[in-house]
Design a protein around this motif. Structure first.
Motif, PDB file in Angstrom:
ATOM      1  N   UNK A   5       0.836  -1.202   0.000  1.00 13.97           N
ATOM      2  CA  UNK A   5       0.000   0.000   0.000  1.00 13.97           C
ATOM      3  C   UNK A   5       0.869   1.249   0.000  1.00 13.97           C
ATOM      4  N   UNK A   6       0.271   2.341  -0.472  1.00 15.71           N
ATOM      5  CA  UNK A   6       0.925   3.635  -0.410  1.00 15.71           C
ATOM      6  C   UNK A   6       0.741   4.231   0.976  1.00 15.71           C
ATOM      7  N   UNK A   7       1.813   4.743   1.546  1.00 17.07           N
ATOM      8  CA  UNK A   7       1.793   5.347   2.881  1.00 17.07           C
ATOM      9  C   UNK A   7       1.747   6.862   2.705  1.00 17.07           C
ATOM     10  N   UNK A   8       0.719   7.474   3.274  1.00 15.38           N
ATOM     11  CA  UNK A   8       0.525   8.924   3.132  1.00 15.38           C
ATOM     12  C   UNK A   8       0.345   9.548   4.509  1.00 15.38           C
ATOM     13  N   UNK A 193      11.728  -5.929   1.529  1.00 16.71           N
ATOM     14  CA  UNK A 193      10.923  -5.085   0.643  1.00 16.71           C
ATOM     15  C   UNK A 193      11.515  -3.690   0.621  1.00 16.71           C
ATOM     16  N   UNK A 194      11.711  -3.154  -0.582  1.00 19.55           N
ATOM     17  CA  UNK A 194      12.188  -1.779  -0.727  1.00 19.55           C
ATOM     18  C   UNK A 194      11.029  -0.802  -0.617  1.00 19.55           C
ATOM     19  N   UNK A 195      11.239   0.277   0.115  1.00 21.87           N
ATOM     20  CA  UNK A 195      10.279   1.375   0.169  1.00 21.87           C
ATOM     21  C   UNK A 195      10.972   2.633  -0.337  1.00 21.87           C
ATOM     22  N   UNK A 219      -0.534  25.077  -7.211  1.00 20.06           N
ATOM     23  CA  UNK A 219       0.268  23.886  -6.920  1.00 20.06           C
ATOM     24  C   UNK A 219       0.233  23.564  -5.437  1.00 20.06           C
ATOM     25  N   UNK A 220       0.418  22.276  -5.120  1.00 16.88           N
ATOM     26  CA  UNK A 220       0.461  21.847  -3.720  1.00 16.88           C
ATOM     27  C   UNK A 220       1.510  20.745  -3.570  1.00 16.88           C
ATOM     28  N   UNK A 221       1.943  20.553  -2.315  1.00 20.18           N
ATOM     29  CA  UNK A 221       2.919  19.504  -2.032  1.00 20.18           C
ATOM     30  C   UNK A 221       2.311  18.128  -2.301  1.00 20.18           C
ATOM     31  N   UNK A 222       3.158  17.231  -2.801  1.00 22.97           N
ATOM     32  CA  UNK A 222       2.754  15.847  -3.043  1.00 22.97           C
ATOM     33  C   UNK A 222       3.873  14.961  -2.519  1.00 22.97           C
ATOM     34  N   UNK A 223       3.606  14.250  -1.432  1.00 22.57           N
ATOM     35  CA  UNK A 223       4.639  13.402  -0.852  1.00 22.57           C
ATOM     36  C   UNK A 223       4.020  12.143  -0.275  1.00 22.57           C
ATOM     37  N   UNK A 224       4.692  11.023  -0.436  1.00 23.86           N
ATOM     38  CA  UNK A 224       4.179   9.741   0.028  1.00 23.86           C
ATOM     39  C   UNK A 224       5.311   8.719  -0.022  1.00 23.86           C
ATOM     40  N   UNK A 225       5.038   7.520   0.483  1.00 25.80           N
ATOM     41  CA  UNK A 225       6.003   6.425   0.485  1.00 25.80           C
ATOM     42  C   UNK A 225       5.318   5.207  -0.121  1.00 25.80           C
ATOM     43  N   UNK A 226       6.028   4.515  -1.019  1.00 22.39           N
ATOM     44  CA  UNK A 226       5.404   3.411  -1.749  1.00 22.39           C
ATOM     45  C   UNK A 226       6.404   2.265  -1.884  1.00 22.39           C
ATOM     46  N   UNK A 227       5.939   1.010  -1.769  1.00 18.18           N
ATOM     47  CA  UNK A 227       6.855  -0.120  -1.970  1.00 18.18           C
ATOM     48  C   UNK A 227       7.307  -0.208  -3.428  1.00 18.18           C
ATOM     49  N   UNK A 228       8.574  -0.553  -3.621  1.00 19.45           N
ATOM     50  CA  UNK A 228       9.134  -0.722  -4.963  1.00 19.45           C
ATOM     51  C   UNK A 228       9.369  -2.210  -5.190  1.00 19.45           C
ATOM     52  N   UNK A 229       8.660  -2.785  -6.165  1.00 20.21           N
ATOM     53  CA  UNK A 229       8.841  -4.185  -6.524  1.00 20.21           C
ATOM     54  C   UNK A 229       9.793  -4.277  -7.710  1.00 20.21           C
ATOM     55  N   UNK A 230      10.573  -5.332  -7.760  1.00 18.68           N
ATOM     56  CA  UNK A 230      11.463  -5.491  -8.906  1.00 18.68           C
ATOM     57  C   UNK A 230      11.734  -6.969  -9.166  1.00 18.68           C
ATOM     58  N   UNK A 231      12.108  -7.241 -10.397  1.00 15.61           N
ATOM     59  CA  UNK A 231      12.547  -8.575 -10.825  1.00 15.61           C
ATOM     60  C   UNK A 231      13.706  -8.375 -11.775  1.00 15.61           C
TER      61      UNK A 231
END
Length: 543
Positions: A5-8, A193-195, A219-231
């Motif tokens: 999930x995205x962390x906000x 898991x990478x975030x 304009x407004x601030x946009x900030x969040x944390x999201x898991x990065x999946x990779x293969x």
């Protein structure tokens, strides 16, 4: 939902450095100086440095090792015992220190202006060595037992680097722009898991009751944390990253500028391609049925009309369900030495002027010579050509495409004109290349299950390297300003929002009585209005 999930966190303006203490996420809001303790499952957060906010203003990098917090602020690196938050000076660089990571007795610090990741011994506080920074932007860091992970804000990329040697293992494109922090979470089973944290501004329409009209752009601030999946596929030298299930519709509405009569019409529209990063799950017709043809390995929808008569109206096209991911290849000039000869088919199709490339004009031929200088390595030649074109052109959009000689003389080009110049210079230098693309999904992964319309069509190219095949390269998005350094995020890479349609063939053609009509006969845009719609249905699960 942990890891999916995205962390906000509420109130956050600009998240930069992030780190995990078991299942608790620590993040710095660089703008406010808030050191936040965040619950990744609920977004609940609290400020854990309520009396030291000023000391943490403008902190960008953050790391935790055992009971010690490490941060970068200005040119310096500081450390603090967890819970006390009193900053103790550790070392100072000649320029701004961006990110920090710590593993046992080793401290890694990134510095964009130096172009290096500087490595210190924790006990002596002396510099041990330094590694070349893999990207051109501001970089943040985290480290595991064997790997130094680096996120680059400008490159929109995360690099996996051997923490002992500084060699880059592979890199992955992040699903959002402006990555500003990175951390690794390890669960009870040892699964990592990478975030990645992101921070930027976004435009929005504000309702201002005191203005007339009352809607205004701001304009407004946009900030969040999201898991990065990779293969990572080491044999084919590419890494896949986050992707989405997308529904794409392309339809033509017959609406001629002037009424015409066309007998025995076949209207061909290319269908989405199957690639390493793009899977076509389903295709169905819109409006009227179509048959399929395969042209040079590409699927094409064929719509047939007995005739198109004055006053006749139709809507027709296709709707496709696609799984699309980011892809990034890791191929070096060393891999492209002593290559075999190109096949006659490649030479006859992709080393000639078959698309108004003005390859016989002096300005284009001189540019082809100047672009590579004395370089002989294929990959370095490709990189040099790209940088030369970025030096010579700036981006500007217009309703038609001029030939490369005119574009080079003017110094301004659209994406299609960038592609034309790149194709001409590459082919003159013996590098097979072809046009790809057609559309990009609006890059808002969080806007799911609502219709999205792209503002423009878009094209990029692919170039061919023996032993590796066709590799993607964007046309103009990496041209960030004269003289560079230019990022390489889309040099051998595409993000999830690139939709590949009709590789190496025309996207759309029209024929009447078996004869193909050209734009000189009648432009398709004079006959019909195209309608393009994307709907992002969901993010694809981890690999």
């Amino acid at each position: 939902m942990f890891g999916q999930r995205t962390i906000r966190p509420l109130t956050a303006a600009s998240l930069c450095g992030i780190a995990f203490i078991k299942d608790t996420l620590i993040a710095i809001d660089s703008t406010k100086g808030h050191l936040l303790e965040i619950d990744p499952e609920s977004d609940n957060s609290k400020i854990i440095n309520p009396h030291q906010v000023k000391e943490f203003n403008d902190v960008t990098g953050l790391a935790v090792w055992e009971d010690t917090l490490w941060v970068t602020r200005g040119n310096s690196i500081y450390l603090s015992k967890l819970g006390s938050w009193g900053l103790e000076h550790f070392a100072t660089l000649p320029y701004t220190a961006n990110g920090v990571a710590v593993w046992e007795s080793t401290v890694y610090v990134s510095c964009q202006k130096l172009g290096y990741i500087v490595i210190f011994d924790r006990s002596t506080r002396k510099e041990i060595t330094k590694f070349y920074a893999p990207g051109v932007g501001v970089e943040n860091l985290t480290v595991t037992q064997e790997t130094l992970w680096i996120c680059d804000r400008t490159e929109q990329t995360v690099y996996s680097m051997d923490r002992a040697t500084g060699e880059v293992n592979f890199s992955v494109l992040t699903p959002f722009d402006s990555p500003t922090g990175i951390a690794v979470h390890q669960d009870s089973d040892g699964q990592e898991t990478l975030y990645v944290a992101y921070a930027s501004e976004e435009p929005y329409i504000r309702d201002n009751p005191n203005a007339d009209p009352n809607h205004e752009l701001t304009y407004r601030d946009r900030t969040f944390i999201h898991p990065l999946y990779y293969y990572y596929n080491p044999d084919k030298r590419y890494a896949l990253s986050n992707g989405y299930l997308i529904e794409m519709s392309y339809a033509e509405e017959i609406a001629p500028l002037e009424e015409v009569y066309l007998p025995d019409v076949e209207w061909r529209i290319a269908l989405p391609s199957e690639t390493e990063r793009q899977t076509v799950k389903q295709v169905e017709p819109i409006g009227i049925p179509f048959t399929e043809e395969v042209i040079d390995g590409q699927r094409v929808a064929v719509f047939k009309f007995d005739a198109l008569t004055p006053g006749e109206r139709h809507v027709f096209g296709w709707k496709a369900l696609l799984e699309v991911r980011g892809i990034k290849y890791r191929i070096t000039p060393k891999d492209t030495e002593d290559l075999p000869e190109f096949s006659p088919e490649l030479q006859n199709r992709y080393l000639v002027d078959n698309d108004d490339l003005a390859m016989d004009t002096s300005i284009v031929r001189n540019a082809a010579r100047d672009a590579i200088g004395s370089e002989t390595n294929l990959l370095r030649k490709m990189y040099s050509i790209r940088n030369y074109v970025y030096d010579e052109l700036s981006y500007g959009i217009k309703p038609y495409i001029d030939t490369p000689d005119i574009v080079l003389e003017r110094g301004v080009g659209s994406c299609g004109e960038y592609v034309g110049v790149l194709l001409a210079l590459c082919r003159l230098n013996g590098i097979p290349c072809r046009t790809v693309g057609r559309y990009k999904c609006p890059p808002y992964g969080e806007h799911q299950k609502v219709p999205l319309q792209p503002d423009f069509n878009h094209v990029w190219l692919e170039f061919y390297i023996p032993n590796f095949g066709w590799l993607p390269m964007e046309s103009n998005p990496d041209d960030v300003g004269y003289g560079g350094p230019y990022p390489t995020r889309f040099f051998m890479g595409l993000c999830w929002y690139h939709i590949e349609i009709g590789k190496g063939i025309s996207f759309e053609t029209l024929s009447s009585q078996g004869s193909r009509l050209t734009k000189e006969d009648i432009p398709i845009g004079d006959l019909a209005i195209n309608h393009i719609r994307f709907t992002i249905l969901q993010e694809l699960p981890p690999f």
